[in-house]
Design a protein around this motif. Structure first.
Motif: not given
Lengths: 370, 179
Positions: A112-116, A119-125, A180-187, A193-197
Protein backbone atom coordinates in the motif's frame (compact mmCIF):
# COMPACT_ATOMS: atom_id res chain seq x y z
CA UNK A 1 -10.98 -51.00 27.32
CA UNK A 2 -12.30 -50.35 23.80
CA UNK A 3 -15.08 -48.14 25.12
CA UNK A 4 -12.60 -45.99 27.07
CA UNK A 5 -10.32 -45.64 24.05
CA UNK A 6 -13.24 -44.65 21.78
CA UNK A 7 -14.43 -42.22 24.42
CA UNK A 8 -11.05 -40.52 24.63
CA UNK A 9 -10.69 -40.35 20.83
CA UNK A 10 -14.11 -38.70 20.71
CA UNK A 11 -13.00 -36.18 23.31
CA UNK A 12 -9.79 -35.49 21.42
CA UNK A 13 -11.75 -34.96 18.19
CA UNK A 14 -14.10 -32.49 19.88
CA UNK A 15 -11.14 -30.70 21.45
CA UNK A 16 -9.42 -30.46 18.06
CA UNK A 17 -12.55 -29.06 16.43
CA UNK A 18 -12.82 -26.52 19.19
CA UNK A 19 -9.24 -25.37 18.73
CA UNK A 20 -9.65 -25.23 14.94
CA UNK A 21 -12.72 -23.02 15.36
CA UNK A 22 -10.81 -20.79 17.77
CA UNK A 23 -7.88 -20.62 15.36
CA UNK A 24 -9.95 -18.40 13.03
CA UNK A 25 -10.59 -15.29 15.13
CA UNK A 26 -13.19 -12.72 14.24
CA UNK A 27 -11.35 -9.77 12.69
CA UNK A 28 -11.38 -6.80 15.01
CA UNK A 29 -11.45 -3.15 14.08
CA UNK A 30 -9.59 -0.72 16.31
CA UNK A 31 -10.24 3.00 16.20
CA UNK A 32 -7.65 5.40 17.42
CA UNK A 33 -5.95 8.64 16.64
CA UNK A 34 -4.61 11.81 18.11
CA UNK A 35 -5.16 15.53 18.37
CA UNK A 36 -2.08 17.72 18.58
CA UNK A 37 -2.06 21.43 19.40
CA UNK A 38 1.15 23.36 18.88
CA UNK A 39 2.13 26.92 19.50
CA UNK A 40 5.39 28.15 18.03
CA UNK A 41 7.57 31.25 18.36
CA UNK A 42 10.20 31.86 15.72
CA UNK A 43 12.99 34.36 15.60
CA UNK A 44 15.31 34.31 12.59
CA UNK A 45 16.76 36.35 9.72
CA UNK A 46 13.42 36.30 7.87
CA UNK A 47 11.37 38.05 10.58
CA UNK A 48 10.53 41.17 8.55
CA UNK A 49 6.77 41.37 8.01
CA UNK A 50 6.24 38.00 9.70
CA UNK A 51 4.42 37.15 12.91
CA UNK A 52 6.68 35.53 15.44
CA UNK A 53 3.96 33.37 16.90
CA UNK A 54 1.51 30.94 15.35
CA UNK A 55 -0.78 28.11 16.38
CA UNK A 56 -1.17 24.78 14.64
CA UNK A 57 -3.60 21.92 15.06
CA UNK A 58 -2.92 18.45 13.67
CA UNK A 59 -5.40 15.60 13.96
CA UNK A 60 -5.48 12.05 12.76
CA UNK A 61 -7.87 9.13 13.02
CA UNK A 62 -6.46 5.63 12.63
CA UNK A 63 -8.54 2.64 11.66
CA UNK A 64 -6.83 -0.71 12.11
CA UNK A 65 -8.24 -4.04 11.05
CA UNK A 66 -6.64 -7.17 12.46
CA UNK A 67 -7.67 -10.74 11.80
CA UNK A 68 -6.12 -14.14 12.23
CA UNK A 69 -6.78 -17.43 10.50
CA UNK A 70 -4.65 -20.35 11.59
CA UNK A 71 -1.14 -18.95 11.80
CA UNK A 72 -1.76 -16.21 9.21
CA UNK A 73 -2.40 -12.74 10.52
CA UNK A 74 -3.94 -10.23 8.13
CA UNK A 75 -5.40 -6.81 8.18
CA UNK A 76 -5.15 -3.22 7.12
CA UNK A 77 -4.43 0.20 8.48
CA UNK A 78 -5.89 3.51 7.35
CA UNK A 79 -4.47 6.74 8.80
CA UNK A 80 -7.04 9.41 8.05
CA UNK A 81 -6.09 13.06 8.07
CA UNK A 82 -8.76 14.81 10.12
CA UNK A 83 -7.66 18.40 9.68
CA UNK A 84 -9.57 21.48 8.70
CA UNK A 85 -7.09 22.23 5.88
CA UNK A 86 -4.97 20.17 3.56
CA UNK A 87 -1.89 18.80 5.22
CA UNK A 88 0.90 21.40 5.40
CA UNK A 89 3.48 18.92 4.13
CA UNK A 90 1.49 17.34 1.34
CA UNK A 91 1.10 14.12 3.26
CA UNK A 92 -2.08 13.26 1.41
CA UNK A 93 -5.56 14.58 0.74
CA UNK A 94 -7.68 12.39 3.02
CA UNK A 95 -5.19 9.95 4.42
CA UNK A 96 -1.47 9.83 5.09
CA UNK A 97 -0.84 6.09 5.13
CA UNK A 98 -3.01 3.23 3.94
CA UNK A 99 -1.94 -0.37 3.56
CA UNK A 100 -2.91 -4.02 3.94
CA UNK A 101 -0.67 -6.55 5.60
CA UNK A 102 -0.10 -10.29 5.90
CA UNK A 103 1.91 -11.70 8.76
CA UNK A 104 2.97 -15.19 9.68
CA UNK A 105 5.91 -17.46 10.18
CA UNK A 106 7.31 -16.18 6.89
CA UNK A 107 7.52 -12.61 8.15
CA UNK A 108 5.37 -9.60 7.32
CA UNK A 109 4.29 -8.19 3.99
CA UNK A 110 2.85 -4.69 3.68
CA UNK A 111 1.11 -3.56 0.51
CA UNK A 112 0.00 0.00 0.00
CA UNK A 113 0.87 3.65 0.37
CA UNK A 114 3.14 3.28 3.34
CA UNK A 115 6.61 4.01 4.66
CA UNK A 116 9.44 1.96 3.16
CA UNK A 117 11.68 -0.39 5.13
CA UNK A 118 14.41 2.24 4.89
CA UNK A 119 12.11 4.61 6.78
CA UNK A 120 10.96 2.21 9.50
CA UNK A 121 14.26 0.47 10.09
CA UNK A 122 16.62 3.43 10.18
CA UNK A 123 18.24 4.39 13.45
CA UNK A 124 19.59 7.85 14.12
CA UNK A 125 19.34 10.68 16.61
CA UNK A 126 15.61 11.05 15.95
CA UNK A 127 15.14 7.49 17.27
CA UNK A 128 15.82 8.79 20.79
CA UNK A 129 14.03 12.11 20.39
CA UNK A 130 11.33 13.29 22.76
CA UNK A 131 8.52 15.81 22.15
CA UNK A 132 7.76 16.01 18.40
CA UNK A 133 10.78 14.07 17.14
CA UNK A 134 13.72 16.43 17.52
CA UNK A 135 15.62 16.96 14.26
CA UNK A 136 12.85 15.16 12.35
CA UNK A 137 10.05 16.81 14.29
CA UNK A 138 7.67 19.72 13.96
CA UNK A 139 10.25 22.54 13.70
CA UNK A 140 9.71 22.48 9.92
CA UNK A 141 6.20 23.92 10.32
CA UNK A 142 7.39 27.05 12.08
CA UNK A 143 10.45 27.95 10.02
CA UNK A 144 10.54 30.29 7.03
CA UNK A 145 12.80 29.36 4.16
CA UNK A 146 15.53 31.67 2.92
CA UNK A 147 14.62 34.35 0.37
CA UNK A 148 15.89 32.41 -2.63
CA UNK A 149 15.28 28.77 -3.43
CA UNK A 150 18.03 26.33 -2.59
CA UNK A 151 18.28 22.64 -1.80
CA UNK A 152 19.14 21.33 1.67
CA UNK A 153 19.04 17.99 3.44
CA UNK A 154 17.02 19.00 6.50
CA UNK A 155 16.11 15.65 8.03
CA UNK A 156 18.06 12.43 8.60
CA UNK A 157 16.29 10.42 5.93
CA UNK A 158 17.17 8.75 2.64
CA UNK A 159 16.00 10.37 -0.59
CA UNK A 160 12.39 9.21 -1.10
CA UNK A 161 11.56 9.48 2.60
CA UNK A 162 13.15 12.94 2.85
CA UNK A 163 11.05 14.24 0.02
CA UNK A 164 11.64 17.46 -1.86
CA UNK A 165 14.98 19.03 -0.86
CA UNK A 166 13.93 22.58 -1.78
CA UNK A 167 13.85 24.98 1.17
CA UNK A 168 10.37 26.04 0.01
CA UNK A 169 8.98 22.66 1.03
CA UNK A 170 10.61 21.95 4.38
CA UNK A 171 9.61 18.59 5.79
CA UNK A 172 8.00 17.57 2.49
CA UNK A 173 5.93 14.41 2.87
CA UNK A 174 4.74 13.93 -0.69
CA UNK A 175 6.93 10.97 -1.57
CA UNK A 176 7.54 8.89 1.54
CA UNK A 177 4.18 7.17 1.16
CA UNK A 178 4.38 6.23 -2.51
CA UNK A 179 2.54 2.99 -3.17
CA UNK A 180 4.87 0.10 -2.57
CA UNK A 181 5.33 -3.50 -1.49
CA UNK A 182 7.43 -4.15 1.62
CA UNK A 183 8.63 -7.34 3.19
CA UNK A 184 10.16 -7.87 6.63
CA UNK A 185 11.76 -11.14 7.69
CA UNK A 186 11.03 -12.49 11.16
CA UNK A 187 13.64 -11.73 13.80
CA UNK A 188 16.39 -14.31 14.10
CA UNK A 189 18.58 -13.86 17.18
CA UNK A 190 17.83 -10.16 17.07
CA UNK A 191 18.54 -9.74 13.34
CA UNK A 192 15.89 -8.63 10.91
CA UNK A 193 15.97 -7.64 7.25
CA UNK A 194 13.53 -5.85 5.02
CA UNK A 195 13.02 -4.85 1.42
CA UNK A 196 10.61 -2.49 -0.34
CA UNK A 197 9.83 -1.96 -3.99
CA UNK A 198 8.17 1.19 -5.31
CA UNK A 199 7.48 1.37 -9.05
CA UNK A 200 7.15 5.20 -9.15
CA UNK A 201 8.24 7.34 -6.22
CA UNK A 202 5.83 10.17 -6.96
CA UNK A 203 2.66 8.11 -7.20
CA UNK A 204 0.54 7.10 -4.25
CA UNK A 205 -3.03 6.30 -3.32
CA UNK A 206 -5.17 5.87 -6.39
CA UNK A 207 -2.72 7.48 -8.79
CA UNK A 208 -1.28 4.87 -11.09
CA UNK A 209 2.26 5.78 -12.08
CA UNK A 210 2.74 5.20 -15.79
CA UNK A 211 5.09 8.06 -16.62
CA UNK A 212 8.45 6.80 -17.75
CA UNK A 213 9.93 10.20 -18.50
CA UNK A 214 9.92 11.96 -15.15
CA UNK A 215 10.77 11.31 -11.52
CA UNK A 216 12.22 8.15 -10.06
CA UNK A 217 11.19 4.62 -10.93
CA UNK A 218 11.92 1.16 -9.56
CA UNK A 219 12.88 2.39 -6.10
CA UNK A 220 14.37 -0.40 -4.04
CA UNK A 221 14.90 0.03 -0.30
CA UNK A 222 16.81 -2.46 1.79
CA UNK A 223 17.26 -2.61 5.51
CA UNK A 224 19.16 -4.79 7.94
CA UNK A 225 18.86 -4.31 11.66
CA UNK A 226 19.96 -5.82 14.92
CA UNK A 227 18.42 -5.44 18.34
CA UNK A 228 19.69 -7.05 21.50
CA UNK A 229 20.66 -6.68 25.12
CA UNK A 230 24.12 -7.25 26.57
CA UNK A 231 24.28 -7.06 30.33
CA UNK A 232 21.90 -4.23 31.19
CA UNK A 233 22.74 -2.41 28.00
CA UNK A 234 20.36 -2.25 25.03
CA UNK A 235 22.05 -2.35 21.66
CA UNK A 236 20.48 -1.61 18.31
CA UNK A 237 22.13 -1.05 14.95
CA UNK A 238 20.71 -0.70 11.47
CA UNK A 239 21.83 -0.11 7.92
CA UNK A 240 19.50 1.05 5.18
CA UNK A 241 20.09 1.43 1.47
CA UNK A 242 18.08 2.99 -1.32
CA UNK A 243 18.48 2.95 -5.08
CA UNK A 244 16.31 4.20 -7.88
CA UNK A 245 16.46 5.10 -11.56
CA UNK A 246 16.08 8.70 -12.57
CA UNK A 247 13.74 9.01 -15.55
CA UNK A 248 13.78 12.73 -16.04
CA UNK A 249 13.26 16.05 -14.32
CA UNK A 250 10.17 16.28 -12.14
CA UNK A 251 10.30 19.19 -9.70
CA UNK A 252 13.32 21.36 -10.34
CA UNK A 253 16.15 19.09 -11.40
CA UNK A 254 14.95 16.12 -9.38
CA UNK A 255 14.87 12.94 -11.43
CA UNK A 256 17.78 13.93 -13.66
CA UNK A 257 19.99 11.38 -11.96
CA UNK A 258 19.70 7.99 -10.30
CA UNK A 259 19.52 7.61 -6.55
CA UNK A 260 22.03 5.71 -4.49
CA UNK A 261 21.96 6.41 -0.79
CA UNK A 262 22.69 4.60 2.42
CA UNK A 263 22.51 5.19 6.14
CA UNK A 264 24.16 3.50 9.10
CA UNK A 265 23.00 4.14 12.62
CA UNK A 266 23.12 2.75 16.13
CA UNK A 267 21.47 3.29 19.49
CA UNK A 268 22.89 2.27 22.86
CA UNK A 269 20.63 2.39 25.88
CA UNK A 270 21.49 2.13 29.56
CA UNK A 271 19.55 3.02 32.71
CA UNK A 272 17.05 5.26 30.95
CA UNK A 273 19.69 7.01 28.84
CA UNK A 274 19.88 6.39 25.10
CA UNK A 275 22.75 7.51 22.91
CA UNK A 276 22.30 7.48 19.14
CA UNK A 277 24.41 8.34 16.15
CA UNK A 278 24.23 7.87 12.43
CA UNK A 279 25.87 8.70 9.14
CA UNK A 280 24.01 9.00 5.86
CA UNK A 281 25.39 9.29 2.36
CA UNK A 282 23.50 10.37 -0.77
CA UNK A 283 26.17 9.53 -3.31
CA UNK A 284 23.54 9.97 -6.05
CA UNK A 285 20.78 12.27 -4.91
CA UNK A 286 18.49 12.14 -7.92
CA UNK A 287 19.73 15.56 -9.00
CA UNK A 288 22.47 15.47 -11.61
CA UNK A 289 25.87 16.43 -10.30
CA UNK A 290 24.71 16.80 -6.71
CA UNK A 291 25.64 14.55 -3.85
CA UNK A 292 25.26 14.94 -0.15
CA UNK A 293 25.85 13.46 3.25
CA UNK A 294 24.79 14.03 6.83
CA UNK A 295 25.42 12.81 10.29
CA UNK A 296 23.41 12.90 13.46
CA UNK A 297 24.07 12.53 17.17
CA UNK A 298 21.50 12.34 19.91
CA UNK A 299 21.01 11.75 23.60
CA UNK A 300 17.65 10.81 25.07
CA UNK A 301 16.49 10.32 28.61
CA UNK A 302 13.37 8.46 29.63
CA UNK A 303 12.41 7.86 33.23
CA UNK A 304 8.84 7.34 34.29
CA UNK A 305 6.65 10.07 32.86
CA UNK A 306 9.50 12.36 31.85
CA UNK A 307 11.23 12.23 28.48
CA UNK A 308 13.95 14.59 27.30
CA UNK A 309 16.36 14.66 24.41
CA UNK A 310 19.04 16.59 22.59
CA UNK A 311 19.41 15.80 18.90
CA UNK A 312 21.82 17.23 16.36
CA UNK A 313 22.00 17.07 12.57
CA UNK A 314 24.54 18.48 10.17
CA UNK A 315 24.24 18.01 6.45
CA UNK A 316 25.84 18.88 3.11
CA UNK A 317 24.06 18.82 -0.23
CA UNK A 318 26.04 20.15 -3.17
CA UNK A 319 27.13 23.58 -1.95
CA UNK A 320 24.44 23.89 0.74
CA UNK A 321 25.01 23.25 4.40
CA UNK A 322 22.45 22.81 7.12
CA UNK A 323 22.76 22.43 10.85
CA UNK A 324 20.11 21.90 13.49
CA UNK A 325 20.21 21.20 17.19
CA UNK A 326 16.94 20.48 18.95
CA UNK A 327 16.25 20.18 22.66
CA UNK A 328 12.94 18.63 23.60
CA UNK A 329 11.07 17.38 26.64
CA UNK A 330 7.72 15.75 27.19
CA UNK A 331 5.72 14.69 30.19
CA UNK A 332 3.19 11.87 30.32
CA UNK A 333 0.61 13.67 32.38
CA UNK A 334 -1.96 10.88 31.98
CA UNK A 335 -2.61 7.95 29.65
CA UNK A 336 -2.76 9.59 26.23
CA UNK A 337 -2.12 13.16 27.44
CA UNK A 338 1.38 14.42 26.76
CA UNK A 339 2.37 18.07 26.96
CA UNK A 340 5.76 18.90 25.49
CA UNK A 341 8.20 21.66 24.69
CA UNK A 342 10.91 21.83 22.08
CA UNK A 343 13.45 24.40 20.96
CA UNK A 344 15.36 24.21 17.71
CA UNK A 345 18.46 26.20 16.71
CA UNK A 346 18.87 25.95 12.95
CA UNK A 347 21.20 27.35 10.34
CA UNK A 348 20.68 27.24 6.57
CA UNK A 349 23.84 28.12 4.66
CA UNK A 350 23.87 27.95 0.87
CA UNK A 351 26.24 29.37 -1.70
CA UNK A 352 25.93 33.14 -1.49
CA UNK A 353 23.66 34.62 1.16
CA UNK A 354 20.25 34.81 -0.53
CA UNK A 355 19.07 31.47 0.84
CA UNK A 356 20.73 31.74 4.21
CA UNK A 357 18.64 31.76 7.34
CA UNK A 358 19.64 31.30 10.92
CA UNK A 359 17.26 31.30 13.83
CA UNK A 360 15.48 29.74 16.74
CA UNK A 361 12.04 28.27 17.02
CA UNK A 362 10.33 27.33 20.26
CA UNK A 363 7.35 25.00 20.26
CA UNK A 364 4.94 24.34 23.09
CA UNK A 365 2.28 21.74 22.52
CA UNK A 366 0.02 19.00 23.81
CA UNK A 367 -0.86 15.72 22.24
CA UNK A 368 -4.00 13.82 23.15
CA UNK A 369 -3.99 10.23 21.90
CA UNK A 370 -6.88 7.81 21.93
CA UNK B 1 23.00 0.71 -14.05
CA UNK B 2 24.70 -2.71 -14.07
CA UNK B 3 25.80 -2.29 -10.46
CA UNK B 4 22.19 -1.59 -9.50
CA UNK B 5 20.98 -4.71 -11.28
CA UNK B 6 23.62 -6.95 -9.71
CA UNK B 7 22.90 -5.61 -6.22
CA UNK B 8 19.20 -6.19 -6.81
CA UNK B 9 19.90 -9.72 -8.03
CA UNK B 10 22.05 -10.47 -4.98
CA UNK B 11 19.36 -9.23 -2.68
CA UNK B 12 16.66 -11.24 -4.42
CA UNK B 13 18.84 -14.32 -3.95
CA UNK B 14 19.42 -13.49 -0.27
CA UNK B 15 15.77 -12.82 0.38
CA UNK B 16 14.86 -16.13 -1.26
CA UNK B 17 17.19 -17.65 1.32
CA UNK B 18 15.41 -15.73 4.09
CA UNK B 19 12.10 -17.21 2.95
CA UNK B 20 13.63 -20.64 3.46
CA UNK B 21 15.19 -19.81 6.83
CA UNK B 22 11.96 -19.98 8.83
CA UNK B 23 11.67 -23.64 7.87
CA UNK B 24 15.30 -24.45 8.75
CA UNK B 25 15.34 -26.21 12.06
CA UNK B 26 18.75 -24.92 13.15
CA UNK B 27 17.71 -21.29 12.81
CA UNK B 28 14.77 -20.58 15.06
CA UNK B 29 12.90 -17.29 14.83
CA UNK B 30 12.94 -15.40 18.11
CA UNK B 31 10.11 -16.16 20.51
CA UNK B 32 9.02 -12.53 20.57
CA UNK B 33 8.37 -11.26 17.06
CA UNK B 34 8.31 -7.56 16.44
CA UNK B 35 8.12 -5.68 13.20
CA UNK B 36 9.60 -2.20 12.79
CA UNK B 37 7.21 0.64 13.46
CA UNK B 38 7.47 4.22 12.34
CA UNK B 39 9.08 6.73 14.71
CA UNK B 40 5.76 8.44 15.37
CA UNK B 41 4.07 5.13 16.17
CA UNK B 42 6.86 4.19 18.58
CA UNK B 43 6.52 7.50 20.40
CA UNK B 44 2.75 7.18 20.56
CA UNK B 45 3.03 3.64 21.94
CA UNK B 46 5.17 4.94 24.80
CA UNK B 47 2.69 7.68 25.63
CA UNK B 48 -0.34 5.47 25.98
CA UNK B 49 -3.91 6.18 25.01
CA UNK B 50 -6.96 7.49 26.79
CA UNK B 51 -8.81 4.36 25.73
CA UNK B 52 -6.26 2.05 27.36
CA UNK B 53 -4.13 -0.67 25.81
CA UNK B 54 -6.89 -2.21 23.75
CA UNK B 55 -8.30 1.04 22.42
CA UNK B 56 -11.78 1.30 20.95
CA UNK B 57 -12.44 -2.07 19.38
CA UNK B 58 -15.36 -3.32 17.35
CA UNK B 59 -15.82 -7.03 16.79
CA UNK B 60 -12.90 -9.30 17.47
CA UNK B 61 -12.63 -12.37 19.67
CA UNK B 62 -14.26 -12.17 23.08
CA UNK B 63 -11.49 -11.14 25.47
CA UNK B 64 -11.43 -13.05 28.73
CA UNK B 65 -8.88 -10.86 30.39
CA UNK B 66 -6.90 -12.75 33.00
CA UNK B 67 -8.67 -16.05 32.47
CA UNK B 68 -7.16 -19.06 30.82
CA UNK B 69 -9.78 -21.54 29.79
CA UNK B 70 -13.14 -21.53 31.51
CA UNK B 71 -13.78 -19.25 34.45
CA UNK B 72 -16.34 -20.67 36.87
CA UNK B 73 -16.58 -17.36 38.69
CA UNK B 74 -18.80 -14.52 37.60
CA UNK B 75 -15.97 -12.04 38.00
CA UNK B 76 -12.27 -11.81 37.22
CA UNK B 77 -10.62 -14.70 39.02
CA UNK B 78 -7.38 -12.84 39.77
CA UNK B 79 -9.20 -9.94 41.40
CA UNK B 80 -11.22 -12.42 43.44
CA UNK B 81 -8.21 -14.31 44.74
CA UNK B 82 -6.30 -11.09 45.36
CA UNK B 83 -9.19 -9.67 47.40
CA UNK B 84 -9.41 -12.72 49.62
CA UNK B 85 -5.63 -12.73 49.95
CA UNK B 86 -5.34 -9.06 50.90
CA UNK B 87 -8.29 -9.03 53.30
CA UNK B 88 -7.34 -12.25 55.04
CA UNK B 89 -6.74 -10.30 58.28
CA UNK B 90 -10.41 -9.29 58.45
CA UNK B 91 -13.31 -11.55 59.42
CA UNK B 92 -15.39 -12.18 56.30
CA UNK B 93 -19.17 -12.32 56.62
CA UNK B 94 -20.16 -12.83 52.98
CA UNK B 95 -18.12 -13.87 49.97
CA UNK B 96 -20.10 -14.27 46.75
CA UNK B 97 -17.89 -15.17 43.76
CA UNK B 98 -20.76 -14.95 41.26
CA UNK B 99 -22.03 -11.54 42.28
CA UNK B 100 -18.50 -10.42 43.06
CA UNK B 101 -19.07 -9.16 46.60
CA UNK B 102 -17.00 -9.57 49.76
CA UNK B 103 -18.47 -8.10 52.92
CA UNK B 104 -16.40 -8.19 56.09
CA UNK B 105 -17.51 -8.03 59.67
CA UNK B 106 -16.54 -5.23 62.09
CA UNK B 107 -12.93 -5.56 63.10
CA UNK B 108 -11.20 -3.76 65.94
CA UNK B 109 -7.43 -3.66 65.61
CA UNK B 110 -6.02 -4.72 69.02
CA UNK B 111 -3.37 -2.01 68.64
CA UNK B 112 -5.91 0.75 68.05
CA UNK B 113 -8.68 0.25 70.62
CA UNK B 114 -11.89 2.23 70.47
CA UNK B 115 -12.07 2.16 66.67
CA UNK B 116 -13.34 -0.55 64.35
CA UNK B 117 -13.51 -0.95 60.57
CA UNK B 118 -15.67 -2.81 58.05
CA UNK B 119 -15.16 -3.20 54.30
CA UNK B 120 -17.46 -3.72 51.34
CA UNK B 121 -15.67 -5.03 48.26
CA UNK B 122 -17.40 -5.05 44.89
CA UNK B 123 -15.81 -6.69 41.85
CA UNK B 124 -17.76 -5.37 38.88
CA UNK B 125 -16.28 -7.02 35.80
CA UNK B 126 -14.60 -10.06 34.26
CA UNK B 127 -11.71 -7.83 33.19
CA UNK B 128 -8.71 -7.00 35.36
CA UNK B 129 -9.06 -3.22 35.32
CA UNK B 130 -8.74 -0.52 37.94
CA UNK B 131 -12.41 0.43 37.62
CA UNK B 132 -13.60 -3.18 38.01
CA UNK B 133 -12.88 -2.97 41.74
CA UNK B 134 -14.64 -0.82 44.31
CA UNK B 135 -13.78 -0.92 48.00
CA UNK B 136 -15.77 1.09 50.53
CA UNK B 137 -14.53 1.42 54.10
CA UNK B 138 -16.72 2.07 57.13
CA UNK B 139 -15.54 3.18 60.56
CA UNK B 140 -17.05 3.29 63.98
CA UNK B 141 -15.68 4.71 67.22
CA UNK B 142 -16.72 4.19 70.82
CA UNK B 143 -18.46 7.16 72.41
CA UNK B 144 -18.24 8.06 76.12
CA UNK B 145 -21.05 5.64 77.01
CA UNK B 146 -19.19 2.79 75.35
CA UNK B 147 -21.56 2.52 72.36
CA UNK B 148 -20.29 2.13 68.83
CA UNK B 149 -21.07 5.25 66.79
CA UNK B 150 -20.50 5.77 63.07
CA UNK B 151 -17.54 7.98 62.33
CA UNK B 152 -16.18 9.44 59.09
CA UNK B 153 -13.79 7.10 57.37
CA UNK B 154 -10.58 8.07 55.61
CA UNK B 155 -11.60 8.56 51.96
CA UNK B 156 -8.20 7.44 50.80
CA UNK B 157 -8.37 4.12 52.66
CA UNK B 158 -10.65 2.62 50.00
CA UNK B 159 -8.31 3.73 47.17
CA UNK B 160 -5.22 2.44 48.99
CA UNK B 161 -6.80 -0.94 49.51
CA UNK B 162 -7.93 -1.04 45.86
CA UNK B 163 -4.32 -0.37 44.78
CA UNK B 164 -3.06 -3.16 47.01
CA UNK B 165 -5.60 -5.64 45.69
CA UNK B 166 -4.93 -4.63 42.05
CA UNK B 167 -1.19 -5.04 42.49
CA UNK B 168 -1.69 -8.47 44.01
CA UNK B 169 -4.09 -9.44 41.21
CA UNK B 170 -1.54 -8.41 38.58
CA UNK B 171 1.14 -10.41 40.40
CA UNK B 172 -1.09 -13.46 40.31
CA UNK B 173 -1.77 -12.97 36.62
CA UNK B 174 1.91 -12.64 35.76
CA UNK B 175 2.64 -15.77 37.77
CA UNK B 176 -0.02 -17.72 35.95
CA UNK B 177 -0.05 -16.29 32.44
CA UNK B 178 3.28 -14.58 32.19
CA UNK B 179 2.03 -11.10 31.22
Amino acid sequence: MKKILLGTTGLVAVAMLATAANAAETPKVTLGGFSDFQSGWTSDDRDAGERSNGFRNDNEITVKVDGKTGSLGYGAEINLEADITDDADNQGTNASRTFTYLEGGFGRVELGSNKSVAATMRLDASSVAAATGGINGSWTYFVQPGAAAANFITTSKLVTEHGNVSNATLGDESTYNATKVSYYTPKFSGFQAGASYTPKHQDRGQTLGRSDTAGLSDVIDLGLGYEGTLGGVKLAAAGTYEMADGEGALAGAFGTDDVKAWNLGAVVGFMGFDVAGSYGDWSDSGIAGVDGDYWTAGLGYDMGPIGASVTYLTSDLGTSEFENIVLGADYKLAAGLTPYAEVSFYDFDAAGTASDNEGTTFILGTQVAF
Amino acid sequence: MNATRSIARTFVALSALLFVLPSCSFLKPDAEQQYPKTEEDRRKDERGKITGDAGITLGGPKENDGDSGKNPLGVNSFLWRATLDTLSFLPITTADPFGGTVLTDWYEDPEVKGERHKLNVLILDRQLRADSLKITAFRQTKDKAGNWVDAPSDAKLGRKLEDTVLTRARELRVKQLGY
